[in-house]
Design a protein around this motif. Sequence first.
Motif, PDB file in Angstrom:
ATOM      1  N   MET A   1       1.036  -1.300  -0.045  1.00  0.00           N
ATOM      2  CA  MET A   1      -0.073   0.067   0.014  1.00  0.00           C
ATOM      3  C   MET A   1       0.734   1.292   0.104  1.00  0.00           C
ATOM      4  N   GLN A   2       1.166   1.990  -1.251  1.00  0.00           N
ATOM      5  CA  GLN A   2       1.844   2.995  -1.201  1.00  0.00           C
ATOM      6  C   GLN A   2       1.596   4.245  -0.406  1.00  0.00           C
ATOM      7  N   LEU A   3       0.252   4.313   0.054  1.00  0.00           N
ATOM      8  CA  LEU A   3      -0.086   5.499   0.693  1.00  0.00           C
ATOM      9  C   LEU A   3       0.636   5.334   2.100  1.00  0.00           C
ATOM     10  N   LEU A   4       0.826   4.101   2.765  1.00  0.00           N
ATOM     11  CA  LEU A   4       1.622   4.121   4.042  1.00  0.00           C
ATOM     12  C   LEU A   4       2.950   4.409   3.838  1.00  0.00           C
ATOM     13  N   LYS A   5       3.582   4.106   2.797  1.00  0.00           N
ATOM     14  CA  LYS A   5       5.001   4.506   2.477  1.00  0.00           C
ATOM     15  C   LYS A   5       5.043   6.259   2.542  1.00  0.00           C
ATOM     16  N   VAL A   6       4.087   6.693   1.909  1.00  0.00           N
ATOM     17  CA  VAL A   6       4.020   8.180   1.843  1.00  0.00           C
ATOM     18  C   VAL A   6       3.841   8.914   3.356  1.00  0.00           C
ATOM     19  N   LEU A   7       3.203   8.114   4.142  1.00  0.00           N
ATOM     20  CA  LEU A   7       2.815   8.574   5.396  1.00  0.00           C
ATOM     21  C   LEU A   7       4.263   8.479   6.232  1.00  0.00           C
ATOM     22  N   ALA A   8       4.952   7.422   5.837  1.00  0.00           N
ATOM     23  CA  ALA A   8       6.053   6.920   6.579  1.00  0.00           C
ATOM     24  C   ALA A   8       7.107   7.953   6.496  1.00  0.00           C
ATOM     25  N   ARG A   9       7.205   8.343   5.093  1.00  0.00           N
ATOM     26  CA  ARG A   9       8.259   9.406   4.740  1.00  0.00           C
ATOM     27  C   ARG A   9       8.058  10.745   5.371  1.00  0.00           C
ATOM     28  N   VAL A  10       6.576  10.954   5.500  1.00  0.00           N
ATOM     29  CA  VAL A  10       6.317  12.397   5.828  1.00  0.00           C
ATOM     30  C   VAL A  10       6.489  12.289   7.358  1.00  0.00           C
ATOM     31  N   LEU A  11       6.507  11.272   8.022  1.00  0.00           N
ATOM     32  CA  LEU A  11       6.972  11.242   9.503  1.00  0.00           C
ATOM     33  C   LEU A  11       8.430  11.267   9.726  1.00  0.00           C
ATOM     34  N   GLU A  12       9.133  10.968   8.776  1.00  0.00           N
ATOM     35  CA  GLU A  12      10.668  10.712   8.995  1.00  0.00           C
ATOM     36  C   GLU A  12      11.396  12.362   9.192  1.00  0.00           C
ATOM     37  N   TYR A  13      12.491  12.407   9.535  1.00  0.00           N
ATOM     38  CA  TYR A  13      13.275  13.451   9.764  1.00  0.00           C
ATOM     39  C   TYR A  13      13.274  13.985   8.513  1.00  0.00           C
ATOM     40  N   PRO A  14      13.262  15.575   7.959  1.00  0.00           N
ATOM     41  CA  PRO A  14      13.172  16.111   6.565  1.00  0.00           C
ATOM     42  C   PRO A  14      14.439  15.980   6.042  1.00  0.00           C
ATOM     43  N   THR A  15      14.547  15.549   4.847  1.00  0.00           N
ATOM     44  CA  THR A  15      15.716  15.642   4.050  1.00  0.00           C
ATOM     45  C   THR A  15      15.523  16.360   2.900  1.00  0.00           C
ATOM     46  N   GLU A  16      16.648  16.777   1.933  1.00  0.00           N
ATOM     47  CA  GLU A  16      16.809  17.185   0.566  1.00  0.00           C
ATOM     48  C   GLU A  16      15.954  16.124  -0.330  1.00  0.00           C
ATOM     49  N   GLU A  17      16.405  14.932   0.070  1.00  0.00           N
ATOM     50  CA  GLU A  17      15.878  13.963  -0.898  1.00  0.00           C
ATOM     51  C   GLU A  17      14.356  13.801  -0.859  1.00  0.00           C
TER      52      GLU A  17
END
Length: 246
Positions: A1-17
């Motif tokens: 489920m790609q949406l969960l990956k998006v939510l995981a990325r948003v909750l991580e420490y912000p990076t340039e990538e």
Amino acid sequence: MQLLKVLARVLEYPTEELQTSKDALIAAVLEDSRLPRQNKEQLLRCVEMLCDGDLLDMQENYVGMFDKGRATSLLLFEHVHGESRDRGQAMVDLMEEYRSNGLEIDARELPDYLPLFLEYLSTRPWDEIRNWLEDIHHILGLLGERLYQRESFYHVVMDSLLTLSGRAANRQELARIVASEERDDTPEALDKVWEEEMVKFVDDQGSSCSTGSVVGQRRRELEQTQTIHLSDQLMTDATPRQAGRA
């Protein structure tokens, strides 16, 4: 489920990538078929704020929101077990859950770290995803309300997860509970924790005295975590995790 990956990325420490992956994050949200339109619109605004904002400001905001105090900790079991021994057993059980499904973590994060947990769920069938989210809906509700009352756009992520869990939150009750809580991220509260850490250091004799804070406690926990390796499946399309952020 790609949406969960998006939510995981948003909750991580912000990076340039992360910021350069804005288009891919937006596309994944738009393509999702389970999140209601209102939640999608809120999440898209959250992604835009995170990706279009000044990176240093986003990083400073993240540390202030998640690495000071325990009320908004992204370590799930901290909200359930605190520092009790039950928390250790719960993490062992969760690690076994990961391994039984072929996942080995390659990151210096505890297994109950919410973004990591969401990455794992993204590989599972929908019924299992929903069951897991339902199991932690009370944590998601309190986290979302605490973030909302602190005027943080990150509350949108918790709201989205709560919606996916299928459990409706009693907003008035949550607001009442959070309003009655004593903030643990104020200078006074952090000084108190620092003093307690120093006393613990004297008692333990051997712990590092350079990390007398909640952030230091978390770093010590990470240092004690075994090195694990994420499977290729879990790392597909995933942003590399940050370890040792300031």
